[in-house]
Design an enzyme around this catalytic site. Structure first.
Site, PDB file in Angstrom:
ATOM      1  N   ALA A   1       0.868  -1.176   0.000  1.00 47.20           N
ATOM      2  CA  ALA A   1       0.000   0.000   0.000  1.00 47.20           C
ATOM      3  C   ALA A   1       0.904   1.224   0.000  1.00 47.20           C
ATOM      4  O   ALA A   1       2.046   1.159   0.470  1.00 47.20           O
ATOM      5  CB  ALA A   1      -0.873  -0.003   1.249  1.00 47.20           C
TER       6      ALA A   1
ATOM      7  N   GLY B   1       0.685  -5.090   0.655  1.00 52.56           N
ATOM      8  CA  GLY B   1      -0.444  -5.165  -0.270  1.00 52.56           C
ATOM      9  C   GLY B   1      -0.070  -5.783  -1.615  1.00 52.56           C
ATOM     10  O   GLY B   1      -0.934  -6.326  -2.305  1.00 52.56           O
TER      11      GLY B   1
ATOM     12  N   GLU C   1      -0.151  -9.420  -1.043  1.00 51.37           N
ATOM     13  CA  GLU C   1      -1.581  -9.758  -0.896  1.00 51.37           C
ATOM     14  C   GLU C   1      -2.280  -9.794  -2.254  1.00 51.37           C
ATOM     15  O   GLU C   1      -3.126 -10.639  -2.507  1.00 51.37           O
ATOM     16  CB  GLU C   1      -2.260  -8.739   0.035  1.00 51.37           C
TER      17      GLU C   1
HETATM   18  N1  CO8 Z   1       4.554   3.309  -0.424  1.00 52.31           N
HETATM   19  C1  CO8 Z   1       4.955   4.512  -0.907  1.00 52.31           C
HETATM   20  N2  CO8 Z   1       6.175   4.714  -1.448  1.00 52.31           N
HETATM   21  C2  CO8 Z   1       7.021   3.669  -1.516  1.00 52.31           C
HETATM   22  C3  CO8 Z   1       6.662   2.394  -1.039  1.00 52.31           C
HETATM   23  C4  CO8 Z   1       5.360   2.228  -0.483  1.00 52.31           C
HETATM   24  N3  CO8 Z   1       4.908   1.049  -0.035  1.00 52.31           N
HETATM   25  N4  CO8 Z   1       7.705   1.550  -1.217  1.00 52.31           N
HETATM   26  C5  CO8 Z   1       8.677   2.287  -1.788  1.00 52.31           C
HETATM   27  N5  CO8 Z   1       8.266   3.548  -1.984  1.00 52.31           N
HETATM   28  C6  CO8 Z   1       9.004   4.673  -2.571  1.00 52.31           C
HETATM   29  C7  CO8 Z   1      10.091   5.174  -1.609  1.00 52.31           C
HETATM   30  O1  CO8 Z   1       9.544   6.081  -0.661  1.00 52.31           O
HETATM   31  C8  CO8 Z   1      11.050   5.814  -2.596  1.00 52.31           C
HETATM   32  O2  CO8 Z   1      10.513   7.063  -2.961  1.00 52.31           O
HETATM   33  P1  CO8 Z   1      11.499   8.379  -2.971  1.00 52.31           P
HETATM   34  O3  CO8 Z   1      12.506   8.067  -4.044  1.00 52.31           O
HETATM   35  O4  CO8 Z   1      10.545   9.478  -3.334  1.00 52.31           O
HETATM   36  O5  CO8 Z   1      12.107   8.469  -1.603  1.00 52.31           O
HETATM   37  C9  CO8 Z   1      10.937   4.919  -3.839  1.00 52.31           C
HETATM   38  O6  CO8 Z   1       9.706   4.227  -3.725  1.00 52.31           O
HETATM   39  C10 CO8 Z   1      12.066   3.892  -3.936  1.00 52.31           C
HETATM   40  O7  CO8 Z   1      12.085   3.170  -2.708  1.00 52.31           O
HETATM   41  P2  CO8 Z   1      13.423   3.024  -1.801  1.00 52.31           P
HETATM   42  O8  CO8 Z   1      14.310   4.194  -2.018  1.00 52.31           O
HETATM   43  O9  CO8 Z   1      12.979   2.743  -0.413  1.00 52.31           O
HETATM   44  O10 CO8 Z   1      14.067   1.749  -2.508  1.00 52.31           O
HETATM   45  P3  CO8 Z   1      15.038   0.674  -1.823  1.00 52.31           P
HETATM   46  O11 CO8 Z   1      15.541  -0.170  -2.933  1.00 52.31           O
HETATM   47  O12 CO8 Z   1      16.016   1.346  -0.915  1.00 52.31           O
HETATM   48  O13 CO8 Z   1      14.061  -0.206  -0.881  1.00 52.31           O
HETATM   49  C11 CO8 Z   1      12.068  -1.450  -0.369  1.00 52.31           C
HETATM   50  C12 CO8 Z   1      13.050  -0.967  -1.470  1.00 52.31           C
HETATM   51  C13 CO8 Z   1      12.773  -2.440   0.553  1.00 52.31           C
HETATM   52  C14 CO8 Z   1      10.926  -2.137  -1.088  1.00 52.31           C
HETATM   53  C15 CO8 Z   1      11.575  -0.223   0.439  1.00 52.31           C
HETATM   54  O14 CO8 Z   1      11.120   0.766  -0.475  1.00 52.31           O
HETATM   55  C16 CO8 Z   1      10.456  -0.549   1.381  1.00 52.31           C
HETATM   56  O15 CO8 Z   1      10.686  -1.084   2.438  1.00 52.31           O
HETATM   57  N6  CO8 Z   1       9.208  -0.185   0.984  1.00 52.31           N
HETATM   58  C17 CO8 Z   1       8.048  -0.365   1.841  1.00 52.31           C
HETATM   59  C18 CO8 Z   1       7.583  -1.783   1.871  1.00 52.31           C
HETATM   60  C19 CO8 Z   1       6.439  -1.925   2.829  1.00 52.31           C
HETATM   61  O16 CO8 Z   1       6.550  -1.693   4.017  1.00 52.31           O
HETATM   62  N7  CO8 Z   1       5.287  -2.346   2.287  1.00 52.31           N
HETATM   63  C20 CO8 Z   1       4.087  -2.562   3.080  1.00 52.31           C
HETATM   64  C21 CO8 Z   1       3.261  -1.333   3.114  1.00 52.31           C
HETATM   65  S1  CO8 Z   1       1.879  -1.498   4.214  1.00 52.31           S
HETATM   66  C22 CO8 Z   1       0.745  -2.367   3.350  1.00 52.31           C
HETATM   67  O17 CO8 Z   1       0.971  -2.779   2.254  1.00 52.31           O
HETATM   68  C23 CO8 Z   1      -0.578  -2.573   4.064  1.00 52.31           C
HETATM   69  C24 CO8 Z   1      -1.646  -3.151   3.139  1.00 52.31           C
HETATM   70  C25 CO8 Z   1      -3.009  -3.040   3.776  1.00 52.31           C
HETATM   71  C26 CO8 Z   1      -3.540  -1.613   3.805  1.00 52.31           C
HETATM   72  C27 CO8 Z   1      -4.946  -1.566   4.281  1.00 52.31           C
HETATM   73  C28 CO8 Z   1      -5.697  -0.281   4.222  1.00 52.31           C
HETATM   74  C29 CO8 Z   1      -5.024   1.011   3.912  1.00 52.31           C
END
Ligand code: CO8
Length: 261
Positions: free
Chosen positions: A67, A112, A115
């Site tokens: 998400a 998500g 999922e």
């Molecule tokens: N949401 C928004 N932006 C994201 C997300 C995300 N999930 N993942 C990555 N991005 C963005 C980063 O903020 C970054 O943006 P910017 O360049 O503007 O700073 C860009 O994408 C590239 O990401 P990274 O620089 O972090 O890239 P890395 O290679 O260093 O890391 C990762 C990659 C490991 C995937 C890292 O980005 C990460 O940990 N992302 C988040 C993963 C996460 O926690 N996902 C779960 C989210 S919660 C969820 O899914 C709940 C679902 C249910 C919701 C129910 C109702 C709302």
């Protein structure tokens, strides 16, 4: 249908390829993307020109990284449950589609994104794929059906471990756990494999395929209220200090400091 801003949708030989196209955010699912997916999937059952669907992500780095955390950070206890239910409804629609849906996964399939892949009927991963439910690192639980579908696919013990640690697993481990059907050498090879399977299914009787999907899904119908439990609990998590801290820490690119409140 309104113009699609977050998806690329192409029909190739009666297979609809739906690509989530937010490469700069690693294809994270914001609310607009969920709405667009809903619009696309609503029409597929009745579209005689579509015999199967592939869902994938744009670029080389991710299928879907979850998400959209920047939007998620604004969710509260008041709307957390209904936000989870919106995603659950969409993913349920995908799971119940009368035509086969294959997730072609490369790079990150997290939260998500994992999922979404699990709601598809079949998953094909390239060897770069990484799966996980890292919600716990944000102080929440999965909300789009992850607690239910992960448990169904990999079993209770492994689901407990993966969801409580938030650990990511590589494609090879996902294959061992039966989270995916195949691991291929590249994204292109995964796409070819998906077409091979869908072209085979395309030749079968459509009514029987629809009823087959229904019947296989029926294995799990007694567990339906598990989704309600998940949405309720997700809403409660959204009312905690730890959720505010967890999402803020992600946005500020630092480790969260959880306090248990
Ligand atoms: N949401 C928004 N932006 C994201 C997300 C995300 N999930 N993942 C990555 N991005 C963005 C980063 O903020 C970054 O943006 P910017 O360049 O503007 O700073 C860009 O994408 C590239 O990401 P990274 O620089 O972090 O890239 P890395 O290679 O260093 O890391 C990762 C990659 C490991 C995937 C890292 O980005 C990460 O940990 N992302 C988040 C993963 C996460 O926690 N996902 C779960 C989210 S919660 C969820 O899914 C709940 C679902 C249910 C919701 C129910 C109702 C709302």
């Amino acid at each position: 249908m309104e113009e699609l801003k977050n998806l690329i949708v192409k029909n190739k030989d009666e297979i609809l390829i739906v690509t989530i196209n937010r490469e700069n955010a690693l294809n994270a699912l914001n609310d607009a993307t969920l709405t667009e997916l809903g619009q696309v999937f609503e029409k597929i059952d009745d579209d005689k020109g579509v015999k199967g669907v592939i869902i994938t992500g744009a670029g080389d780095k991710a299928f879907v990284a979850g998400a959209d955390i920047k939007e998620l950070a604004l969710v509260t206890e008041v709307n957390g449950r209904s936000m989870a239910e919106k995603g659950q409804e969409l993913f349920g629609k995908i799971e119940r589609l009368s035509k086969p849906v294959i997730a072609v996964v490369h790079g990150f399939a997290l939260g998500g994104g994992c999922e979404l892949a699990m709601a598809c009927h079949i998953r094909i991963a390239s060897n770069t794929a990484k799966f996980g439910q890292p919600e716990i690192n944000l102080g929440i639980i999965p909300g789009y059906g992850g607690t239910q579908r992960m448990t169904r696919l990999v079993g209770k013990g492994k689901a407990m471990e993966l969801l409580m640690t938030g650990d990511m697993i590589a494609a090879s481990e996902a294959l061992d756990l039966r989270l995916v059907n195949y691991v291929m050498d590249s994204k292109e090879a995964s796409m070819d494999k998906a077409f091979e399977i869908l072209n085979k299914i395309k030749e079968k009787a459509p009514v029987a395929i629809g009823l087959m999907i229904d019947s296989i899904n029926a294995v799990h119908t007694t567990g339906e209220n598990g989704f309600q439990t998940e949405a309720n609990s997700f809403g409660i998590c959204c009312g905690t200090e730890d959720f505010i801290e967890g999402t803020r820490a992600f946005i500020e690119k630092r480790k969260p400091n959880f306090i248990g409140e």
